[in-house]
Design an enzyme around this catalytic site. Structure first.
Site, PDB file in Angstrom:
ATOM      1  N   ASP A 152      -9.324   6.405  -2.555  1.00 41.18           N
ATOM      2  CA  ASP A 152     -10.367   5.614  -1.902  1.00 41.18           C
ATOM      3  C   ASP A 152     -11.740   5.807  -2.549  1.00 41.18           C
ATOM      4  OD1 ASP A 152      -8.412   4.757  -0.204  1.00 41.18           O
ATOM      5  OD2 ASP A 152      -9.165   5.792   1.581  1.00 41.18           O
ATOM      6  N   HIS A 157      -6.839  12.426   3.883  1.00 40.21           N
ATOM      7  CA  HIS A 157      -6.812  11.530   5.034  1.00 40.21           C
ATOM      8  C   HIS A 157      -5.383  11.164   5.429  1.00 40.21           C
ATOM      9  CE1 HIS A 157     -11.261  10.043   4.572  1.00 40.21           C
ATOM     10  NE2 HIS A 157     -11.157  11.230   5.149  1.00 40.21           N
ATOM     11  N   ASP A 194      -3.831   8.551   6.394  1.00 43.32           N
ATOM     12  CA  ASP A 194      -3.200   7.335   5.880  1.00 43.32           C
ATOM     13  C   ASP A 194      -2.808   7.450   4.412  1.00 43.32           C
ATOM     14  OD1 ASP A 194      -5.999   7.295   5.310  1.00 43.32           O
ATOM     15  OD2 ASP A 194      -5.888   5.159   4.854  1.00 43.32           O
ATOM     16  N   HIS A 195      -3.071   8.610   3.815  1.00 43.88           N
ATOM     17  CA  HIS A 195      -2.642   8.856   2.435  1.00 43.88           C
ATOM     18  C   HIS A 195      -1.611   9.982   2.330  1.00 43.88           C
ATOM     19  CE1 HIS A 195      -5.597   6.282   0.224  1.00 43.88           C
ATOM     20  NE2 HIS A 195      -6.117   6.299   1.438  1.00 43.88           N
ATOM     21  N   HIS A 199      -6.423   0.568  -0.996  1.00 45.97           N
ATOM     22  CA  HIS A 199      -6.363  -0.407   0.095  1.00 45.97           C
ATOM     23  C   HIS A 199      -6.592  -1.824  -0.417  1.00 45.97           C
ATOM     24  CE1 HIS A 199      -6.558   2.484   3.532  1.00 45.97           C
ATOM     25  NE2 HIS A 199      -7.228   3.219   2.653  1.00 45.97           N
ATOM     26  N   HIS A 239      -6.442  12.630  -1.653  1.00 44.79           N
ATOM     27  CA  HIS A 239      -7.300  13.271  -0.657  1.00 44.79           C
ATOM     28  C   HIS A 239      -6.520  13.467   0.628  1.00 44.79           C
ATOM     29  CE1 HIS A 239      -7.818   8.982   0.155  1.00 44.79           C
ATOM     30  NE2 HIS A 239      -8.438   9.234   1.296  1.00 44.79           N
ATOM     31  N   HIS A 274     -16.207  10.082  -1.134  1.00 43.00           N
ATOM     32  CA  HIS A 274     -15.438   9.639   0.033  1.00 43.00           C
ATOM     33  C   HIS A 274     -15.033  10.848   0.868  1.00 43.00           C
ATOM     34  CE1 HIS A 274     -12.811   7.137   2.427  1.00 43.00           C
ATOM     35  NE2 HIS A 274     -11.759   7.871   2.104  1.00 43.00           N
TER      36      HIS A 274
END
Length: 238
Positions: free
Chosen positions: A129, A54, A56-57, A167, A52, A110
């Site tokens: 996530d 985001h 942090d990915h 995570h 996805h 998500h």
């Protein structure tokens, strides 16, 4: 196919799938740990698989592709939200990675563009996530109905499937389940001890298995959307 787990940022996981001297990276939230690993193992990066959009990915993508010929996979929904996507994927379209089949699961909830990568030969599922051990992702873009349906797709996979999540939230999730349910089942107690033991040795709690989650995870075992919604709402406020 060998699967390696790297730690990144505060509590993210990055996965490296290696085959001979080549590799693919799943959700590189930052580049530095991947670059160190590639150098140490003498691996050539050929693919990046993104679950996805985001930051942090995907935060390490730009540095990883610099000077390299790399395929970047992401959902068709996210092709305009993730810079540099070269290979948009969708459910039902056949994909292969290093000669191994890859099945795409579209799992909105998500985010609306979230996908999972399922490698049946390796019995491995990369969920980003969507699902955590003992939990699931927050509904940032999707609805409870969408996430419930997405989890049902995962639930139908073989129970031996290893689930690689995004995570290190496991102990926190298990603590929530204990408090919310008001009791500790034997399965939950045993699993929590296993996770604490892994962490004490510096090992991550990923991967879990679908069989394990079907024993302890109320998000994926919820039988109705309303039950799922109650669990998700409770976790949001906890």
């Amino acid at each position: 196919m060998n699967i390696h787990t790297l730690s990144a940022l505060k509590d993210n996981f990055i996965y490296v799938l290696s085959h001979k001297d080549q590799c693919a990276v799943v959700d590189p939230g930052e580049a530095a740990p991947v670059l160190r690993f590639l150098e140490h193992k003498k691996l050539a990066l050929t693919h990046i698989l993104l679950t996805h959009h985001h930051p942090d990915h995907i935060g390490g993508v730009a540095d990883l592709v610099r000077g390299r010929d790399v395929q970047i996979w992401a959902s068709e929904y996210d092709r305009e939200r993730i810079p540099g996507v070269t290979h948009p994927v969708r459910e039902g379209r056949a994909e292969t990675l290093f000669g191994e089949p890859v099945e795409i699961l579209e799992v909105p909830g998500h985010t609306l563009g979230q996908v999972c990568y399922y490698l049946p030969k390796s019995s491995a599922l990369f969920v980003g996530d969507t699902l955590f051990s003992g939990g699931c992702g927050r509904l940032f873009e999707g609805t409870a109905e969408q996430m419930f349906t997405s989890l049902q797709k995962i639930k139908r996979l073989p129970v031996a499937t290893r689930i690689y999540f995004g995570h290190e939230y496991t102990l926190r999730n298990l603590e929530f389940i204990k408090q919310q349910s008001g009791h500790i089942s034997e399965d939950l107690f045993r699993y929590e001890q296993q996770c604490r033991n892994r962490l004490s040795k510096g090992e991550p709690t990923t991967p879990t298995t679908l069989a394990q989650e079907l024993k302890i995870n109320p998000f994926i075992t919820s039988e109705t959307v309303e039950t799922f919604r109650e669990w998700r709402s409770a976790r949001d406020g906890w």
